[in-house]
Structure formats: C-alpha cells, structure tokens
Write a protein that holds these residues in place. Structure first.
Motif, PDB file in Angstrom:
ATOM      1  N   LYS A 142       0.826  -1.199   0.000  1.00  0.00           N
ATOM      2  CA  LYS A 142       0.000   0.000   0.000  1.00  0.00           C
ATOM      3  C   LYS A 142       0.861   1.250   0.000  1.00  0.00           C
ATOM      4  O   LYS A 142       1.724   1.420   0.857  1.00  0.00           O
ATOM      5  CB  LYS A 142      -0.926   0.008   1.222  1.00  0.00           C
ATOM      6  CG  LYS A 142      -1.957   1.129   1.200  1.00  0.00           C
ATOM      7  CD  LYS A 142      -2.875   1.048   2.412  1.00  0.00           C
ATOM      8  CE  LYS A 142      -3.926   2.155   2.372  1.00  0.00           C
ATOM      9  NZ  LYS A 142      -4.775   2.142   3.592  1.00  0.00           N
ATOM     10  N   THR A 143       0.645   2.109  -0.995  1.00  0.00           N
ATOM     11  CA  THR A 143       1.275   3.410  -1.076  1.00  0.00           C
ATOM     12  C   THR A 143       0.164   4.455  -1.100  1.00  0.00           C
ATOM     13  O   THR A 143      -0.631   4.493  -2.044  1.00  0.00           O
ATOM     14  CB  THR A 143       2.136   3.549  -2.346  1.00  0.00           C
ATOM     15  OG1 THR A 143       3.137   2.525  -2.358  1.00  0.00           O
ATOM     16  CG2 THR A 143       2.794   4.912  -2.408  1.00  0.00           C
ATOM     17  N   PHE A 144       0.105   5.295  -0.073  1.00  0.00           N
ATOM     18  CA  PHE A 144      -1.032   6.195   0.117  1.00  0.00           C
ATOM     19  C   PHE A 144      -2.284   5.324   0.151  1.00  0.00           C
ATOM     20  O   PHE A 144      -2.404   4.456   1.001  1.00  0.00           O
ATOM     21  CB  PHE A 144      -1.054   7.267  -0.970  1.00  0.00           C
ATOM     22  CG  PHE A 144      -2.113   8.333  -0.788  1.00  0.00           C
ATOM     23  CD1 PHE A 144      -2.223   9.025   0.410  1.00  0.00           C
ATOM     24  CD2 PHE A 144      -3.000   8.635  -1.799  1.00  0.00           C
ATOM     25  CE1 PHE A 144      -3.199   9.997   0.596  1.00  0.00           C
ATOM     26  CE2 PHE A 144      -3.979   9.609  -1.626  1.00  0.00           C
ATOM     27  CZ  PHE A 144      -4.066  10.281  -0.426  1.00  0.00           C
ATOM     28  N   HIS A 145      -3.230   5.481  -0.782  1.00  0.00           N
ATOM     29  CA  HIS A 145      -4.416   4.631  -0.817  1.00  0.00           C
ATOM     30  C   HIS A 145      -4.400   3.703  -2.029  1.00  0.00           C
ATOM     31  O   HIS A 145      -5.446   3.179  -2.427  1.00  0.00           O
ATOM     32  CB  HIS A 145      -5.685   5.479  -0.825  1.00  0.00           C
ATOM     33  CG  HIS A 145      -5.810   6.399   0.349  1.00  0.00           C
ATOM     34  ND1 HIS A 145      -5.699   5.955   1.653  1.00  0.00           N
ATOM     35  CD2 HIS A 145      -6.019   7.743   0.438  1.00  0.00           C
ATOM     36  CE1 HIS A 145      -5.834   6.977   2.485  1.00  0.00           C
ATOM     37  NE2 HIS A 145      -6.025   8.068   1.771  1.00  0.00           N
ATOM     38  N   PHE A 146      -3.213   3.514  -2.613  1.00  0.00           N
ATOM     39  CA  PHE A 146      -3.071   2.620  -3.762  1.00  0.00           C
ATOM     40  C   PHE A 146      -2.509   1.283  -3.285  1.00  0.00           C
ATOM     41  O   PHE A 146      -1.469   1.233  -2.625  1.00  0.00           O
ATOM     42  CB  PHE A 146      -2.134   3.230  -4.807  1.00  0.00           C
ATOM     43  CG  PHE A 146      -2.632   4.521  -5.391  1.00  0.00           C
ATOM     44  CD1 PHE A 146      -3.418   4.521  -6.533  1.00  0.00           C
ATOM     45  CD2 PHE A 146      -2.321   5.736  -4.794  1.00  0.00           C
ATOM     46  CE1 PHE A 146      -3.891   5.701  -7.078  1.00  0.00           C
ATOM     47  CE2 PHE A 146      -2.786   6.931  -5.329  1.00  0.00           C
ATOM     48  CZ  PHE A 146      -3.576   6.912  -6.472  1.00  0.00           C
ATOM     49  N   TRP A 147      -3.202   0.202  -3.603  1.00  0.00           N
ATOM     50  CA  TRP A 147      -2.774  -1.151  -3.248  1.00  0.00           C
ATOM     51  C   TRP A 147      -2.167  -1.774  -4.498  1.00  0.00           C
ATOM     52  O   TRP A 147      -2.792  -1.783  -5.573  1.00  0.00           O
ATOM     53  CB  TRP A 147      -3.962  -1.968  -2.764  1.00  0.00           C
ATOM     54  CG  TRP A 147      -4.734  -1.344  -1.633  1.00  0.00           C
ATOM     55  CD1 TRP A 147      -5.608  -0.298  -1.721  1.00  0.00           C
ATOM     56  CD2 TRP A 147      -4.707  -1.718  -0.257  1.00  0.00           C
ATOM     57  NE1 TRP A 147      -6.128   0.004  -0.490  1.00  0.00           N
ATOM     58  CE2 TRP A 147      -5.600  -0.854   0.436  1.00  0.00           C
ATOM     59  CE3 TRP A 147      -4.036  -2.699   0.447  1.00  0.00           C
ATOM     60  CZ2 TRP A 147      -5.817  -0.952   1.805  1.00  0.00           C
ATOM     61  CZ3 TRP A 147      -4.259  -2.809   1.813  1.00  0.00           C
ATOM     62  CH2 TRP A 147      -5.141  -1.940   2.480  1.00  0.00           C
TER      63      TRP A 147
END
Length: 505
Positions: A188-193
C-alpha cells in the motif's frame, strides 16, 4: 496467431516460478511488461485487498490468491504484514508448509494463531527451514524478513486455504519464490494497493475482493466476500455472471465476472491509424506555435451515422460471419461507404451488463456500463482469450482505412451497480463513498442521472479515471471523438451542486 498469443495462460501456473514483488502504484489497473504484471487499485477506506488469479475465465475457484494483512478486528498483531493464500483447486502442489508438532519451539517467521487447538494437522513447518521442499522459498536470514509469511488469522480454517497433495514426490507445483528483496503482499502506497507478479503472462484472468467497514450511514458498503472487477480493466468476461447473486450479501465467487490481463503493446496499426492529421497553427503577432488536430473533412461536410454494434448486423440478412460484433461491422463497411457517410457514432461500447433480469428483460442499448475502459465483451468473438482490444482496434483500423471516422457515445454519469438494492461488482465494493454521489444521510444514492446512481465525476479519483479513460480511447484505441451521455452531470461537485469550473471538463 490469436490462440498462440492468448491461450498459453492455461500452463502459466504450472510451468513458471513467480517472484512476488512490491510493485508500484501507477499506472492503475493490470499492466504487463516483458517480465510480469503489475496490479494496482485505489481504495481509501479498505481494511484489506485480495487479488484473485484464475487459469481460465470460467474457473469456479482461483488458482492463486494474494492478500494483504487484515487490520482492525481481523488481526491483533501489528507485525504481520501479508500472506499468500493458495486455493483448494490447485491439484499439483509439489510441497507444503509444515508446522512442527512442538509449536512452542518453532524458530520461524510464520505466525500461528493463539487458537492452536484447532489447527489442521496437514500443515507443518520444518525445524530445518533451509530444507523445506516447498512452494514458498524463505530467506536464509529468517530474522531479517520484514514481511513474514502470515498464516491465516483464523487458523481453524487453514485447511481450507491450502490443499496439500498426498503424494508429494509425484506432483508438480505452482512455485512462489520469496526473497529478502521481495514481499508477498499487495503493498500500500497512500491509498493505492499494488503488487508485481514476475513471470505472470497476459491472458490470465483476475478479480479482487476488498474488505472494510459495512456502515451505510457513513457511505461504506464493503463486502469482503464479493468478487470485484478492476475499474481500469481493458477486458472482462461474464461467462459465470449472475446479477441477482451480486445483489445479495455474501460470497458470489462462482457467479462473478472476471477481468483479464491484456497486453496493449504489440498491435500493428499500419499507415492508416488515424483519420485526423496534425497541423501546426501560429498565433498572429506572437510567434507561438499551437498543435491541434485537423479533421480531413470539415464539420459542415460531416455525415454521422449512429450505429449500434450489436444490432447493426444482428439479422441473418446481414450475411456476416459474426453477427452483432465489432468484426461484423468490418464486413459491412462497403455498405456504409455506399451510404456516403463520413463518420460512425457508436452507441455505447463500454462493457455493460446485458444479463437477462428476473423479469425477463435484457439491457440492449448499452447505457448501463460496468467498466469504462473495456470494450463490451458480447461484441467480441473471442472474449475468453482476452481479445477485446484487438477486435475493437481491427474495426477502427478498417473504418479509418475506408476514410470513416469513429465517434464513441460514452456514459460516465452512472454505472450498472444501481442504488442501495443493486449489485456489488466494482465501485460500490471498492470504495462506495468515493465513486458515487450520496444523499446527506449517506445511505442512499443521489439519482441525478435517472438511473439509480450518479458517479462523483469531480472527486479527484473518479475525475482521474474519466480523464485517463478518454486519453486511453483516443491514444490507444485511435477513436476520433466523443458524445457525452448526460454530459451536464460532469459539472456537478461532490455535493451534487453545479460547479462554475468543473475540473473534469
């Protein structure tokens, strides 16, 4: 050539070793390259994300599931990061993870649930971790692994997660290799999976399951049992799809849609790829050059023929080989030329839900999309092979070669997920409050579209999706123009009020 390009995925899980890596958040969707496939999806309020990979579009169970740690009430340890779940239907697993009978003395990165009394005895961890004959390769320096292998928090159900072959010596396996430099989670990076599967090939089908709060009063409608297609998917398959099952709570795996990994890089457009030609304009007195597209025929000379791909060649009297498809349109180009038209405006070709409902009616016109990027699967001859893009591009190339422009009737204002009683297959299960306009009480959908829901077009995430989608159809699919269905909805803000300067426009 089509079969060779798209059907080798049946052997993919049996022959290749996969290295599961961190991957990257952009671009969204499933992006293949020479070495593997990157998967990325956005969900702000999700607790966890599961990626399901299938041998074929109509497999009842996934061959492999990659999933993240479940947070909150799902997991009590802050150190467990992720795991790999192998489905029961992998018949040829060559090895297994073993758990020592003396569970207290395991010097391992595998976390076992406190409820050890119900553990299935078929799963063991060897005391000598270096000698595991397993589909999971663990780093020699076991203490330095940042993201250890996680055994399901509900250890009572672990026997349903991994099926171990009774004859380890004679079986073959899906091999998942994990090293110190890799992770086995959707990161998970910020709200990106996101996750990168090295060794995976185009043609593999996939879907998601996303868990989070089920609280309609806050706009959250997560259901971790529902199978979801990728909003950025370039192709979907509805061989198993049952809309009614998606309207009910709980598991619908055997009745769900599947997205397919498609490689966009190998198509040969030839010399007649665009109707429009680039022309340079100079600003008088400023010396500034502007680049724009000049149509080969002037607007006042344009004759547009509105065409429904499914209906145009449906009748046997059309005489085409594949009635009701993009391929069928190609065969009727001589007829279109005889009419003297200069452009075809295709009624919606975004993939839509054309399943027959309980009252016997079937969506025909296409104004009920399920995915903005994918050509409608029923208009394809070979959707099961992931041929969606190729068949649409063949049609565009043929029309352009005949001097005919291609305009799309696009529907961004709503989706086929309907209202609070409708099915869950995409936006609603990914992050409902982000993608849809909701009433003040958050439980019900604002119905500005007249179609039970309204997409929140000027929220940054749906806005990005729409702009990415238009660029995709223009740049990758060589479409010449768009007609926006209920275009005024593109001017609404996240509260449903008209904006003076709507960003998406």
């Amino acid at each position: 050539m089509l079969g060779e390009l798209y059907t080798d995925h049946e052997q993919t899980f049996k022959k290749y070793r996969y290295v599961i890596e961190r991957g990257y958040p952009h671009p969204l969707g499933a992006t293949p390259d020479e070495d593997g496939v990157n998967f990325s999806i956005y969900s702000e309020h999700a607790d966890y994300v599961e990626l399901l990979l299938f041998h074929r579009c109509d497999d009842l169970k996934p061959a492999l599931i990659l999933y993240t740690n479940r947070v909150g009430e799902f997991t009590h340890s802050k150190n467990i990061a992720n795991s790999v779940m192998v489905s029961e239907d992998i018949e040829n697993i060559a090895s297994s993870v073993k758990v020592s009978e003396d569970i207290e003395n395991i010097a391992s990165s595998v976390k076992v649930s406190e409820d050890i009394e119900n553990i299935a005895s078929s799963v063991k961890v060897s005391e000598d971790i270096e000698n595991i004959a397993s589909s999971v390769k663990v780093s020699e320096d076991i203490e330095s692994i940042e993201n250890p292998v996680k055994v399901s928090g509900d250890i009572k159900n672990i026997e349903n997660s991994v099926k171990v072959s009774e004859d380890l010596e004679t079986t073959e396996a899906t091999s998942i290799e994990i090293t110190e430099a890799t992770s086995i989670a959707l990161n998970k990076t910020f709200h990106f999976w996101h996750v990168y599967v090295r060794g995976l090939k185009p043609g593999v089908h996939y879907a998601y399951r996303i868990g989070g709060p089920l609280d309609p009063s806050r706009g959250y409608r997560f259901d971790g049992d529902k199978v979801l297609i990728d909003p950025y998917s370039k192709g979907n398959n509805k061989a198993l799809w049952n809309r009614e099952k998606a309207c009910m709570p709980g598991d619908n795996l055997a009745f769900s849609m599947r997205s397919v990994v498609i490689d966009m890089s190998h198509y040969k457009w030839g010399n007649n790829s665009h109707i429009t030609a680039e022309k340079i304009y100079e600003m008088p007195g400023m010396g500034e050059k502007l680049y724009s597209k000049k149509r080969l025929q002037e607007l006042n000379e344009t004759i547009i023929y509105e065409l429904h791909v499914g209906g145009f060649t449906r009748s046997p009297t059309s005489g085409v080989t594949a009635p009701g498809t993009f391929s069928g349109v190609i065969e009727k180009i001589p007829y279109l030329k005889e009419l003297g038209i200069t452009s075809v405006e295709l009624m919606p070709v975004f993939d839509f839900d054309d399943a027959t409902s309980l009252d016997g009616r079937k969506q025909y016109w296409g104004y009920d999309p399920i995915c903005f990027f994918a050509p409608h699967s029923s208009y394809c001859v070979n959707p099961e092979y992931g041929a969606h893009m190729e068949e649409f591009r063949d049609m565009v190339r043929a029309l352009h070669k005949a001097g005919i422009e291609v305009i799309l009737d696009v529907v961004f204002n709503h989706t086929a997920e309907g209202d609070n009683l409708g099915p869950v297959f995409s936006f609603k299960g990914i992050d409902n409050s982000i993608y849809y306009l909701l009433e003040p009480d958050k439980q019900y959908y604002s119905n500005y579209s007249g179609c039970e829901n309204t997409v929140s077009c000027n929220h940054p995430i749906p806005q990005k999706l729409i702009v990415d989608c238009l660029k995709y159809w223009a740049e990758e699919m060589h479409v010449d123009g768009f007609r926006f269905d209920e275009g005024s909805i593109l001017s609404l803000d996240t509260d449903g009020k008209v904006m003076k300067y709507p960003p998406v426009i």
